[in-house]
Design a protein around this motif. Structure first.
Motif, PDB file in Angstrom:
ATOM      1  N   LEU A  36       0.850  -1.297  -0.062  1.00  0.00           N
ATOM      2  CA  LEU A  36      -0.145  -0.047   0.055  1.00  0.00           C
ATOM      3  C   LEU A  36       0.708   1.211  -0.065  1.00  0.00           C
ATOM      4  CD1 LEU A  36      -2.578   1.361   0.166  1.00  0.00           C
ATOM      5  CD2 LEU A  36      -2.466   1.080   2.631  1.00  0.00           C
ATOM      6  N   GLN A  37       2.077   1.095   0.747  1.00  0.00           N
ATOM      7  CA  GLN A  37       2.982   2.467   0.572  1.00  0.00           C
ATOM      8  C   GLN A  37       3.541   2.730  -0.227  1.00  0.00           C
ATOM      9  OE1 GLN A  37       3.225   4.700   2.883  1.00  0.00           O
ATOM     10  NE2 GLN A  37       5.330   5.293   3.414  1.00  0.00           N
ATOM     11  N   GLY A  38       3.880   1.580  -1.219  1.00  0.00           N
ATOM     12  CA  GLY A  38       4.434   1.451  -2.577  1.00  0.00           C
ATOM     13  C   GLY A  38       3.470   2.100  -3.426  1.00  0.00           C
ATOM     14  N   VAL A  39       2.183   1.954  -3.673  1.00  0.00           N
ATOM     15  CA  VAL A  39       1.180   2.382  -4.407  1.00  0.00           C
ATOM     16  C   VAL A  39       1.365   3.959  -4.029  1.00  0.00           C
ATOM     17  CG1 VAL A  39      -1.121   2.612  -4.828  1.00  0.00           C
ATOM     18  CG2 VAL A  39       0.037   0.415  -4.562  1.00  0.00           C
ATOM     19  N   ILE A  40       1.223   4.399  -2.626  1.00  0.00           N
ATOM     20  CA  ILE A  40       1.029   5.826  -2.492  1.00  0.00           C
ATOM     21  C   ILE A  40       2.252   6.499  -3.135  1.00  0.00           C
ATOM     22  CG2 ILE A  40       0.964   7.573  -0.651  1.00  0.00           C
ATOM     23  CD1 ILE A  40      -0.754   5.109   0.948  1.00  0.00           C
ATOM     24  N   GLY A  41       3.442   5.832  -2.789  1.00  0.00           N
ATOM     25  CA  GLY A  41       4.740   6.519  -3.310  1.00  0.00           C
ATOM     26  C   GLY A  41       4.604   6.663  -4.869  1.00  0.00           C
ATOM     27  N   TYR A  42       4.224   5.769  -5.462  1.00  0.00           N
ATOM     28  CA  TYR A  42       4.374   5.967  -7.031  1.00  0.00           C
ATOM     29  C   TYR A  42       3.208   6.983  -7.118  1.00  0.00           C
ATOM     30  CZ  TYR A  42       7.404   2.022  -8.469  1.00  0.00           C
ATOM     31  OH  TYR A  42       8.467   1.547  -8.647  1.00  0.00           O
ATOM     32  N   VAL A  43       2.180   7.067  -6.642  1.00  0.00           N
ATOM     33  CA  VAL A  43       1.095   7.991  -6.852  1.00  0.00           C
ATOM     34  C   VAL A  43       1.646   9.510  -6.667  1.00  0.00           C
ATOM     35  CG1 VAL A  43      -1.046   8.948  -6.245  1.00  0.00           C
ATOM     36  CG2 VAL A  43      -1.011   6.477  -6.463  1.00  0.00           C
ATOM     37  N   GLN A  44       2.228   9.846  -5.567  1.00  0.00           N
ATOM     38  CA  GLN A  44       2.724  11.065  -5.382  1.00  0.00           C
ATOM     39  C   GLN A  44       3.806  11.434  -6.111  1.00  0.00           C
ATOM     40  OE1 GLN A  44       4.550  11.162  -1.491  1.00  0.00           O
ATOM     41  NE2 GLN A  44       6.263   9.938  -1.744  1.00  0.00           N
ATOM     42  N   TYR A  45       4.645  10.323  -6.759  1.00  0.00           N
ATOM     43  CA  TYR A  45       5.733  10.846  -7.526  1.00  0.00           C
ATOM     44  C   TYR A  45       4.991  11.132  -9.137  1.00  0.00           C
ATOM     45  CZ  TYR A  45       9.956  10.217 -10.428  1.00  0.00           C
ATOM     46  OH  TYR A  45      11.139  10.700 -11.478  1.00  0.00           O
ATOM     47  N   PHE A  46       3.984  10.419  -9.488  1.00  0.00           N
ATOM     48  CA  PHE A  46       3.679  10.679 -10.955  1.00  0.00           C
ATOM     49  C   PHE A  46       2.650  11.934 -10.884  1.00  0.00           C
ATOM     50  CE2 PHE A  46       5.457   6.274 -11.540  1.00  0.00           C
ATOM     51  CZ  PHE A  46       6.275   6.519 -12.628  1.00  0.00           C
ATOM     52  N   THR A  47       2.291  12.191  -9.971  1.00  0.00           N
ATOM     53  CA  THR A  47       1.249  13.448  -9.781  1.00  0.00           C
ATOM     54  C   THR A  47       1.796  14.515  -9.176  1.00  0.00           C
ATOM     55  OG1 THR A  47       0.459  12.650  -7.572  1.00  0.00           O
ATOM     56  CG2 THR A  47      -0.671  11.831  -9.455  1.00  0.00           C
ATOM     57  N   GLY A  48       3.405  14.578  -9.266  1.00  0.00           N
ATOM     58  CA  GLY A  48       3.976  16.003  -8.840  1.00  0.00           C
ATOM     59  C   GLY A  48       4.034  16.315  -7.357  1.00  0.00           C
ATOM     60  N   LEU A  49       4.022  15.198  -6.581  1.00  0.00           N
ATOM     61  CA  LEU A  49       3.928  15.521  -5.077  1.00  0.00           C
ATOM     62  C   LEU A  49       3.026  16.615  -4.462  1.00  0.00           C
ATOM     63  CD1 LEU A  49       7.898  15.771  -4.876  1.00  0.00           C
ATOM     64  CD2 LEU A  49       6.430  13.774  -4.680  1.00  0.00           C
ATOM     65  N   PRO A  50       1.696  16.151  -4.734  1.00  0.00           N
ATOM     66  CA  PRO A  50       0.630  16.930  -3.765  1.00  0.00           C
ATOM     67  C   PRO A  50       0.684  16.586  -2.509  1.00  0.00           C
ATOM     68  CG  PRO A  50      -0.201  14.676  -5.022  1.00  0.00           C
ATOM     69  CD  PRO A  50       1.193  14.915  -5.516  1.00  0.00           C
ATOM     70  N   GLU A  51       0.407  17.779  -1.696  1.00  0.00           N
ATOM     71  CA  GLU A  51       0.852  17.757  -0.296  1.00  0.00           C
ATOM     72  C   GLU A  51      -0.016  16.755   0.486  1.00  0.00           C
ATOM     73  OE1 GLU A  51       0.310  20.330  -2.243  1.00  0.00           O
ATOM     74  OE2 GLU A  51       1.992  21.739  -1.908  1.00  0.00           O
ATOM     75  N   VAL A  52      -1.371  16.503   0.050  1.00  0.00           N
ATOM     76  CA  VAL A  52      -2.211  15.722   0.736  1.00  0.00           C
ATOM     77  C   VAL A  52      -1.554  14.304   0.678  1.00  0.00           C
ATOM     78  CG1 VAL A  52      -4.317  14.458   0.889  1.00  0.00           C
ATOM     79  CG2 VAL A  52      -4.253  16.912   0.641  1.00  0.00           C
ATOM     80  N   VAL A  53      -1.065  13.908  -0.625  1.00  0.00           N
ATOM     81  CA  VAL A  53      -0.580  12.499  -0.876  1.00  0.00           C
ATOM     82  C   VAL A  53       0.722  12.424  -0.022  1.00  0.00           C
ATOM     83  CG1 VAL A  53       0.183  10.680  -2.780  1.00  0.00           C
ATOM     84  CG2 VAL A  53      -1.802  12.397  -3.133  1.00  0.00           C
ATOM     85  N   VAL A  54       1.489  13.320  -0.225  1.00  0.00           N
ATOM     86  CA  VAL A  54       2.717  13.264   0.605  1.00  0.00           C
ATOM     87  C   VAL A  54       2.428  13.163   2.178  1.00  0.00           C
ATOM     88  CG1 VAL A  54       5.005  14.428   1.084  1.00  0.00           C
ATOM     89  CG2 VAL A  54       4.113  14.674  -0.929  1.00  0.00           C
ATOM     90  N   GLY A  55       1.398  13.699   2.531  1.00  0.00           N
ATOM     91  CA  GLY A  55       1.201  13.610   3.984  1.00  0.00           C
ATOM     92  C   GLY A  55       0.660  11.950   4.555  1.00  0.00           C
ATOM     93  N   ILE A  56      -0.028  11.673   3.458  1.00  0.00           N
ATOM     94  CA  ILE A  56      -0.269  10.123   3.696  1.00  0.00           C
ATOM     95  C   ILE A  56       0.740   9.659   3.647  1.00  0.00           C
ATOM     96  CG2 ILE A  56      -1.682   8.186   2.723  1.00  0.00           C
ATOM     97  CD1 ILE A  56      -3.770  10.315   1.589  1.00  0.00           C
ATOM     98  N   HIS A  57       1.875   9.492   2.854  1.00  0.00           N
ATOM     99  CA  HIS A  57       2.873   8.684   2.836  1.00  0.00           C
ATOM    100  C   HIS A  57       3.733   8.872   3.972  1.00  0.00           C
ATOM    101  CE1 HIS A  57       5.663   6.299   0.203  1.00  0.00           C
ATOM    102  NE2 HIS A  57       6.775   7.496   0.605  1.00  0.00           N
ATOM    103  N   MET A  58       3.811   9.958   4.667  1.00  0.00           N
ATOM    104  CA  MET A  58       4.459  10.072   5.960  1.00  0.00           C
ATOM    105  C   MET A  58       3.839   9.052   6.927  1.00  0.00           C
ATOM    106  SD  MET A  58       5.575  14.013   6.190  1.00  0.00           S
ATOM    107  CE  MET A  58       6.465  13.615   7.568  1.00  0.00           C
TER     108      MET A  58
END
Length: 342
Positions: free
Chosen positions: A262-284
């Motif tokens: 699940l964390q890997g999926v979130i990581g790829y999403v944040q990378y390919f969407t330009g590091l949106p703040e909400v997704v980066v927070g979920i990744h943390m």
């Protein structure tokens, strides 16, 4: 003259918390450690790192944020106030562990370790503000928060087991593979802090110093270690299946594998969407869950039995030995001979 009792002893005489209460108090410190990481990330992602431009005050003339500081001052000050909430939960754990009978010194010592980690990180947080969000100190701030989460997990685990010597439940090669997994995960987290320190989210709208590295190349290294951790996790799961390990140990590895994916999926999403703040927070938040899952795998492979409780010697000065239940009873007194007749 009898020695005066310290406050903890006075509380222990009047309050006897249950083992369940101590366990829940320990779990609360784990939850708060995760909350402080997520809210600290929110400070960075909302560019509120210098919302309060000095420390320990919010401004040179005010302890709290002023109206003209806007939302950034409120976010930064709110994160500072959460430190006191975390201290309150840790204090409750220390008091409950001290009042619980029999007193387990190991729990109170770990509770105090949490307290001093909180104090140390609060000071580092102040240094971060005074140095204008130095990225290296910011990274150490996150790593110290991870150390706090680690100690919190240890306390929670220790509250559910005894104080006997730890006993491994798996063979030594399995234990070594698990420690390799722990080390790889720590490296993954460390590289993640470098990604953050060199990436676009500097923590403030003004230009601040960044780690002089190509954040995309560091991100690729981070991804490489993700695959290493995934491979070690899969290897550990197959090993536990091969040796027919108990279900709790295999379930802990399965949980870790699910969190990693699940964390890997979130990581790829944040990378390919330009590091949106909400997704980066979920990744943390996900990074905290990964570390918790890794520690659960480690803890599941050993146990600590309860120590034998010595028999109560009785009141002071009473040195009579307690007879075992199987000891023979004292012989009955012989009857006196009948008086001779005259």
């Amino acid at each position: 003259m009898p020695n005066s009792l310290n406050p903890f002893e006075l509380i222990a005489r009047r309050w006897q918390p249950s083992a369940r209460f101590v366990e829940r108090a320990a779990l609360a410190t784990v939850v708060m450690a995760v909350v402080i990481v997520v809210t600290g990330g929110a400070v960075r992602l909302t560019e509120s790192g210098l919302g309060c431009d000095t420390w320990p005050r919010c401004t040179s003339g005010s302890l709290t944020p002023t109206a003209d500081m806007g939302i950034h001052g409120a976010i930064e000050f709110g994160n500072r106030m959460l430190t006191y909430v975390l201290c309150a939960f840790t204090g409750l754990l220390i008091i409950a562990a001290r009042a619980r009978q029999p007193w387990r010194r190991s729990l109170t010592r770990l509770g105090w370790a949490q307290f001093w980690l909180i104090m140390s990180n609060a000071i580092i947080g102040g240094i971060i503000v005074l140095t204008g969000l130095n990225p290296y100190i910011v990274s150490s701030h996150f790593l110290l928060a991870t150390a706090l989460l680690t100690v919190g997990m240890v306390v929670w685990q220790r509250s559910r087991e005894g104080d006997g010597a730890p006993r491994d439940l798996v063979a030594r090669p399995v234990r070594q593979l698990t420690w390799l997994l722990v080390g790889a995960t720590l490296t993954l987290i460390l590289i993640g802090t470098v990604v953050t320190g060199s990436g676009p989210h500097a923590g403030d709208a003004r230009e601040v110093h960044r780690i002089p590295l190509n954040w995309q190349e560091i991100t690729q290294l981070h991804v490489d270690f993700v695959y290493i951790v995934l491979g070690l996790t899969a290897a550990l799961w197959f090993t536990l299946r091969a040796v027919k390990a108990p279900e709790p140990q295999r379930r802990a590895v399965r949980d870790l594998l699910a969190v990693l994916l699940l964390q890997g999926v979130i990581g790829y999403v944040q990378y390919f969407t330009g590091l949106p703040e909400v997704v980066v927070g979920i990744h943390m938040f996900g990074s905290c869950l990964v570390w918790i899952a890794v520690l659960r795998v480690l803890f599941s492979q050993r146990e600590r039995p309860a120590l034998a409780v010595a028999a109560d010697p009785g009141p002071a000065g009473d040195h009579e030995a307690v007879q075992p239940d199987s000891a023979p009873a004292d012989p009955a007194p012989e009857p006196e001979p009948a008086a001779s007749s005259r």
